[in-house]
Design a protein around this motif. Structure first.
Motif, PDB file in Angstrom:
ATOM      1  N   ALA A   1       1.072  -1.100  -0.258  1.00  0.00           N
ATOM      2  CA  ALA A   1      -0.318  -0.198  -0.315  1.00  0.00           C
ATOM      3  C   ALA A   1       0.496   1.161   0.187  1.00  0.00           C
ATOM      4  O   ALA A   1       0.263   2.358  -0.178  1.00  0.00           O
ATOM      5  N   ALA A   2       2.036   1.391   0.623  1.00  0.00           N
ATOM      6  CA  ALA A   2       3.336   2.425  -0.294  1.00  0.00           C
ATOM      7  C   ALA A   2       4.573   2.044  -0.335  1.00  0.00           C
ATOM      8  O   ALA A   2       4.788   0.770  -0.460  1.00  0.00           O
ATOM      9  N   PRO A   3       5.837   2.788  -0.480  1.00  0.00           N
ATOM     10  CA  PRO A   3       6.320   2.620  -1.775  1.00  0.00           C
ATOM     11  C   PRO A   3       6.929   1.151  -0.664  1.00  0.00           C
ATOM     12  O   PRO A   3       7.515   1.073  -0.046  1.00  0.00           O
ATOM     13  N   VAL A   4       7.853   0.779  -2.006  1.00  0.00           N
ATOM     14  CA  VAL A   4       8.622  -0.378  -1.405  1.00  0.00           C
ATOM     15  C   VAL A   4      10.656   0.054  -1.443  1.00  0.00           C
ATOM     16  O   VAL A   4      10.453   0.872  -1.767  1.00  0.00           O
ATOM     17  N   LEU A   5      11.030  -0.549   0.354  1.00  0.00           N
ATOM     18  CA  LEU A   5      12.328   0.606   0.228  1.00  0.00           C
ATOM     19  C   LEU A   5      13.520  -0.713   0.111  1.00  0.00           C
ATOM     20  O   LEU A   5      14.049  -0.576  -0.006  1.00  0.00           O
TER      21      LEU A   5
ATOM     22  N   LEU B   1      15.805  -5.681   4.708  1.00  0.00           N
ATOM     23  CA  LEU B   1      15.904  -7.334   4.944  1.00  0.00           C
ATOM     24  C   LEU B   1      16.916  -8.251   5.051  1.00  0.00           C
ATOM     25  O   LEU B   1      17.784  -8.160   4.291  1.00  0.00           O
ATOM     26  N   ALA B   2      16.995  -9.484   6.045  1.00  0.00           N
ATOM     27  CA  ALA B   2      17.814 -10.023   5.927  1.00  0.00           C
ATOM     28  C   ALA B   2      17.896 -11.716   5.740  1.00  0.00           C
ATOM     29  O   ALA B   2      17.555 -11.696   6.727  1.00  0.00           O
ATOM     30  N   TRP B   3      17.669 -12.496   4.973  1.00  0.00           N
ATOM     31  CA  TRP B   3      17.823 -14.018   4.655  1.00  0.00           C
ATOM     32  C   TRP B   3      18.583 -14.558   6.108  1.00  0.00           C
ATOM     33  O   TRP B   3      20.023 -14.408   5.474  1.00  0.00           O
ATOM     34  N   HIS B   4      18.550 -15.715   6.563  1.00  0.00           N
ATOM     35  CA  HIS B   4      19.650 -16.714   7.180  1.00  0.00           C
ATOM     36  C   HIS B   4      20.186 -17.557   6.488  1.00  0.00           C
ATOM     37  O   HIS B   4      19.733 -17.877   5.096  1.00  0.00           O
ATOM     38  N   PRO B   5      21.117 -17.059   6.409  1.00  0.00           N
ATOM     39  CA  PRO B   5      22.205 -17.501   5.788  1.00  0.00           C
ATOM     40  C   PRO B   5      22.502 -18.985   5.514  1.00  0.00           C
ATOM     41  O   PRO B   5      22.430 -20.049   4.446  1.00  0.00           O
ATOM     42  N   SER B   6      22.253 -20.076   6.451  1.00  0.00           N
ATOM     43  CA  SER B   6      21.847 -21.491   5.736  1.00  0.00           C
ATOM     44  C   SER B   6      20.459 -22.279   6.707  1.00  0.00           C
ATOM     45  O   SER B   6      20.476 -22.752   6.260  1.00  0.00           O
ATOM     46  N   ALA B   7      19.726 -21.478   7.194  1.00  0.00           N
ATOM     47  CA  ALA B   7      18.500 -21.787   7.702  1.00  0.00           C
ATOM     48  C   ALA B   7      17.627 -21.473   6.885  1.00  0.00           C
ATOM     49  O   ALA B   7      16.796 -21.017   6.950  1.00  0.00           O
TER      50      ALA B   7
ATOM     51  N   SER C   1      15.821 -15.226  -0.997  1.00  0.00           N
ATOM     52  CA  SER C   1      15.843 -16.615  -0.822  1.00  0.00           C
ATOM     53  C   SER C   1      16.522 -17.476  -0.923  1.00  0.00           C
ATOM     54  O   SER C   1      16.980 -17.717  -2.509  1.00  0.00           O
ATOM     55  N   PRO C   2      18.309 -16.955  -0.340  1.00  0.00           N
ATOM     56  CA  PRO C   2      19.200 -17.906  -0.410  1.00  0.00           C
ATOM     57  C   PRO C   2      18.232 -19.381  -0.591  1.00  0.00           C
ATOM     58  O   PRO C   2      19.924 -20.425  -1.207  1.00  0.00           O
ATOM     59  N   HIS C   3      17.295 -19.993  -0.241  1.00  0.00           N
ATOM     60  CA  HIS C   3      17.567 -21.360  -0.552  1.00  0.00           C
ATOM     61  C   HIS C   3      16.412 -21.321  -1.930  1.00  0.00           C
ATOM     62  O   HIS C   3      16.090 -22.922  -1.750  1.00  0.00           O
ATOM     63  N   ASP C   4      15.176 -20.672  -2.334  1.00  0.00           N
ATOM     64  CA  ASP C   4      14.541 -21.294  -3.030  1.00  0.00           C
ATOM     65  C   ASP C   4      14.681 -19.780  -3.917  1.00  0.00           C
ATOM     66  O   ASP C   4      14.003 -18.675  -3.627  1.00  0.00           O
ATOM     67  N   ASP C   5      15.237 -19.710  -4.846  1.00  0.00           N
ATOM     68  CA  ASP C   5      15.077 -18.787  -6.820  1.00  0.00           C
ATOM     69  C   ASP C   5      13.501 -18.207  -6.362  1.00  0.00           C
ATOM     70  O   ASP C   5      14.144 -17.481  -7.727  1.00  0.00           O
ATOM     71  N   ASN C   6      12.996 -19.035  -6.228  1.00  0.00           N
ATOM     72  CA  ASN C   6      11.545 -18.241  -7.134  1.00  0.00           C
ATOM     73  C   ASN C   6      11.003 -17.379  -5.962  1.00  0.00           C
ATOM     74  O   ASN C   6       9.324 -17.175  -6.367  1.00  0.00           O
ATOM     75  N   VAL C   7      11.174 -17.390  -5.175  1.00  0.00           N
ATOM     76  CA  VAL C   7      10.775 -16.369  -3.249  1.00  0.00           C
ATOM     77  C   VAL C   7      11.455 -15.239  -3.045  1.00  0.00           C
ATOM     78  O   VAL C   7      13.174 -15.419  -3.295  1.00  0.00           O
ATOM     79  N   ILE C   8      11.069 -14.596  -3.122  1.00  0.00           N
ATOM     80  CA  ILE C   8      11.487 -13.228  -2.995  1.00  0.00           C
ATOM     81  C   ILE C   8      10.648 -12.272  -1.527  1.00  0.00           C
ATOM     82  O   ILE C   8       9.626 -12.469  -1.856  1.00  0.00           O
ATOM     83  N   ALA C   9      11.154 -11.178  -0.704  1.00  0.00           N
ATOM     84  CA  ALA C   9      10.763 -10.794   0.376  1.00  0.00           C
ATOM     85  C   ALA C   9      10.812  -9.261  -0.207  1.00  0.00           C
ATOM     86  O   ALA C   9      11.549  -8.602  -0.233  1.00  0.00           O
ATOM     87  N   SER C  10       9.655  -8.730   0.381  1.00  0.00           N
ATOM     88  CA  SER C  10       9.914  -7.132   0.519  1.00  0.00           C
ATOM     89  C   SER C  10       9.426  -6.808   1.414  1.00  0.00           C
ATOM     90  O   SER C  10       8.418  -6.590   2.160  1.00  0.00           O
TER      91      SER C  10
ATOM     92  N   VAL D   1       5.736  -6.452   5.746  1.00  0.00           N
ATOM     93  CA  VAL D   1       7.069  -7.640   4.986  1.00  0.00           C
ATOM     94  C   VAL D   1       6.071  -8.990   4.719  1.00  0.00           C
ATOM     95  O   VAL D   1       5.437  -9.099   4.332  1.00  0.00           O
ATOM     96  N   LYS D   2       6.354  -8.571   2.658  1.00  0.00           N
ATOM     97  CA  LYS D   2       5.685  -9.689   2.197  1.00  0.00           C
ATOM     98  C   LYS D   2       6.290 -10.697   1.916  1.00  0.00           C
ATOM     99  O   LYS D   2       7.347  -9.936   1.256  1.00  0.00           O
ATOM    100  N   VAL D   3       6.177 -11.637   1.135  1.00  0.00           N
ATOM    101  CA  VAL D   3       6.735 -12.543   0.672  1.00  0.00           C
ATOM    102  C   VAL D   3       5.587 -13.548  -0.795  1.00  0.00           C
ATOM    103  O   VAL D   3       4.808 -13.129  -0.265  1.00  0.00           O
ATOM    104  N   TRP D   4       6.825 -13.229  -1.305  1.00  0.00           N
ATOM    105  CA  TRP D   4       6.215 -13.720  -2.880  1.00  0.00           C
ATOM    106  C   TRP D   4       6.322 -15.138  -3.465  1.00  0.00           C
ATOM    107  O   TRP D   4       7.841 -15.408  -3.992  1.00  0.00           O
ATOM    108  N   GLN D   5       6.023 -16.031  -4.207  1.00  0.00           N
ATOM    109  CA  GLN D   5       6.255 -16.905  -4.983  1.00  0.00           C
ATOM    110  C   GLN D   5       6.254 -16.750  -6.250  1.00  0.00           C
ATOM    111  O   GLN D   5       5.040 -16.224  -6.858  1.00  0.00           O
TER     112      GLN D   5
END
Length: 513
Positions: A92-96, A148-154, A101-110, A117-121
């Motif tokens: 509903a407002a600008p994305v910052l 945003l910071a994904w865990h590197p191994s979990a 995701s480091p474990h799925d190339d089809n998953v992104i967080a915004s 925070v939203k997670v998209w497939q």
């Protein structure tokens, strides 16, 4: 010994110390026909890279009326982007900030100014229609979320930080807020970085302090006041050996780069001053080569350094310079580089209305795989499940070889991100108190979400339709794969043998043998 001989001896020793295969890294922008044009890059004032890249997709935060959106296109895309091109537009407002995701190339967080925070497939091949429904929406911040910071191994562990000075750690498999650090920072958080095994994070804050924090216990392990004396924003990144690299400004507004040993933060191991530009230096770290690339917003250059264990520890290599300033930049993970061209890094430079790839290569005469340039790198397979990390386990990322080019194997286990989970109630109080939902609650969530939205695609063997193939065809495929694997091993062994012989020949020519 004469002064001339002493100078020669010292220069020889310096040359031996600084023998590095990355001294001649060559940066080159791709031709115009390989760029992406007519991309309305966001004008948001937040100091972020505005771009995220993985081996499948390029994502860029763009201007959007009445909300926030980002563009996602396949990595091979080039040419003009049509104005009707579908985007991810559920905020509903600008994305910052956006992070793959480091474990799925089809998953992104915004992360967005709308405090969520939203997670998209993202489907294979990219978007065919505007995407407004996220598979997970996280609501735990009271002000805009910019980090945003994904865990590197979990698997499925995501860290978020907002302008409410609060850090949240989420388990996306259940949608739970598992840890919350509300009292660690008295002012705005500038950056957060995980260490190699994900057991700690380092942060820099508007109070000019560097902190090393255990997110599970909610304790600040180390603090260094006034990392940089300037008042402008700083950045910090954990290196693979546990050291921390920071960028900031001096009291005289000179941009600085500093290296810190977490065992003793009293004094920096090294400090380099660069120039007096106003742009915040965004560090991009490559743990495989131990190189750091610095991109300043509004700069026309990308500087790159090598970090070693020998003084002066941080060695300036070179810089890439162009005529156009950069609005941001995306850094491609090592799994996506072209090993056949000795490409060790690739940036996607954001212009005002264009995305321009820039390759960093190490010139080599041999056409064989250069094993010294490409040590094993982090793969898609997670080392830990979310529950294992929450229970206290730590592990570095699982590594894969880039020999012959990287291809992702089917996942042995994939703790899928649940579609639209119900979030447990979150206290805005202090501490990093782990929260967990009863088993019955989690089960009911799964049942409800399965009826509303089909679960996201899971990369298992059945996904490709292997179960429906005739057995003969599957056996033939397995034989071909085994033969290819054996041939790759032979090529790698021969390459190592050739390198050994070349080194022996060089020693003979130098008179060492």
């Amino acid at each position: 010994m004469s002064e001339l001989a002493r100078d020669r001896d010292m220069s020889f020793r310096r040359g031996v110390v600084r023998q590095s295969k990355f001294r001649h890294v060559f940066a080159q922008a791709w031709k115009t026909e390989h760029c992406i044009d007519d991309v309305r890059v966001s004008r948001v004032t937040w100091d972020t890279s505005l771009c995220a890249v993985n081996p499948k997709f390029i994502a860029v935060i763009i201007e959007a009326g009445g909300g926030g959106a980002f563009l996602v296109v396949p990595i091979g895309k080039s040419g003009r982007i049509d104005q009707s091109c579908p985007t991810v537009c559920g905020h509903a407002a600008p994305v910052l900030d956006i992070q793959w995701s480091p474990h799925d190339d089809n998953v992104i967080a915004s992360a967005s100014e709308d405090c969520t925070v939203k997670v998209w497939q993202i489907p294979d091949g990219g978007l065919t229609s505007p995407m407004t429904d996220a598979i997970v929406t996280l609501e735990g911040h009271s002000k805009r979320v910019g980090i945003l910071a994904w865990h590197p191994s979990a698997l499925n562990i995501l860290l978020t930080a907002g302008c409410d000075n609060v850090i949240c750690v989420w388990n996306l498999g259940t949608g739970e807020l598992v840890y919350q650090l509300a009292d660690a920072h008295p002012d705005l958080i500038y950056s957060v970085s995980w260490n190699k095994d994900g057991s700690a994070i380092c942060t820099v804050c508007k109070d000019k302090a560097l902190r090393v924090i255990d997110p599970r216990r909610g304790t600040v392990l180390k603090v260094k006041e006034k990392v940089h004396d300037g008042t402008r924003p700083m950045r910090a990144v954990f290196l693979s050996d546990g050291k921390i690299l920071t960028t900031g400004f001096s009291r005289m507004s000179e941009r600085q780069l500093a290296l810190w040993d977490t065992k003793d933060l009293s004094e920096p191991m090294a400090v380099q001053e660069m120039d007096t530009s106003n742009g915040v230096l965004l560090p991009f770290y490559d743990p495989d080569t131990n190189m750091v690339y610095l991109c300043g917003k509004g700069d026309c250059t990308i500087r790159y350094f090598e970090v070693t264990d020998e003084s002066p520890y941080v060695h300036f290599l070179s810089l890439y310079s162009s005529k156009e300033p950069q609005r941001g930049a995306g850094f491609l993970s090592k799994r996506g580089v072209d090993v056949n061209k000795c490409e060790i890094a690739r940036f996607y430079k954001l212009h005002e209305r264009k995305v321009e790839p820039i390759s960093m290569t190490v010139p080599r005469k041999s056409d064989l795989f250069q094993g010294d340039l490409y040590p094993d790198t982090a793969g898609l397979e997670p080392a830990l499940l979310a529950d294992e990390w929450i229970a206290g386990q730590d592990a570095p990322p699982l590594l894969v070889s880039l020999s012959g080019g990287y291809s992702a194997p089917p996942s042995k286990h994939r703790d899928t991100i649940r579609s639209k989970p119900q979030l447990v109630s979150q206290d805005s109080g202090a501490g990093a108190a782990p929260t967990s939902a009863p088993a019955s609650t989690t089960t009911s969530v799964a049942k409800e979400t399965d009826e509303e939205v089909p679960p996201p695609r899971v990369a298992t063997k059945d996904t490709d339709g292997n179960s429906e193939r005739p057995k003969r065809e599957e056996d033939l495929l397995n034989e071909l794969l085994a033969e290819m694997k054996a041939l790759r091993a032979v090529v790698l062994a021969q390459s190592q043998r050739i390198e050994l012989l070349e080194r022996q020949l060089a020693r003979i020519e130098d008179g060492d043998v």
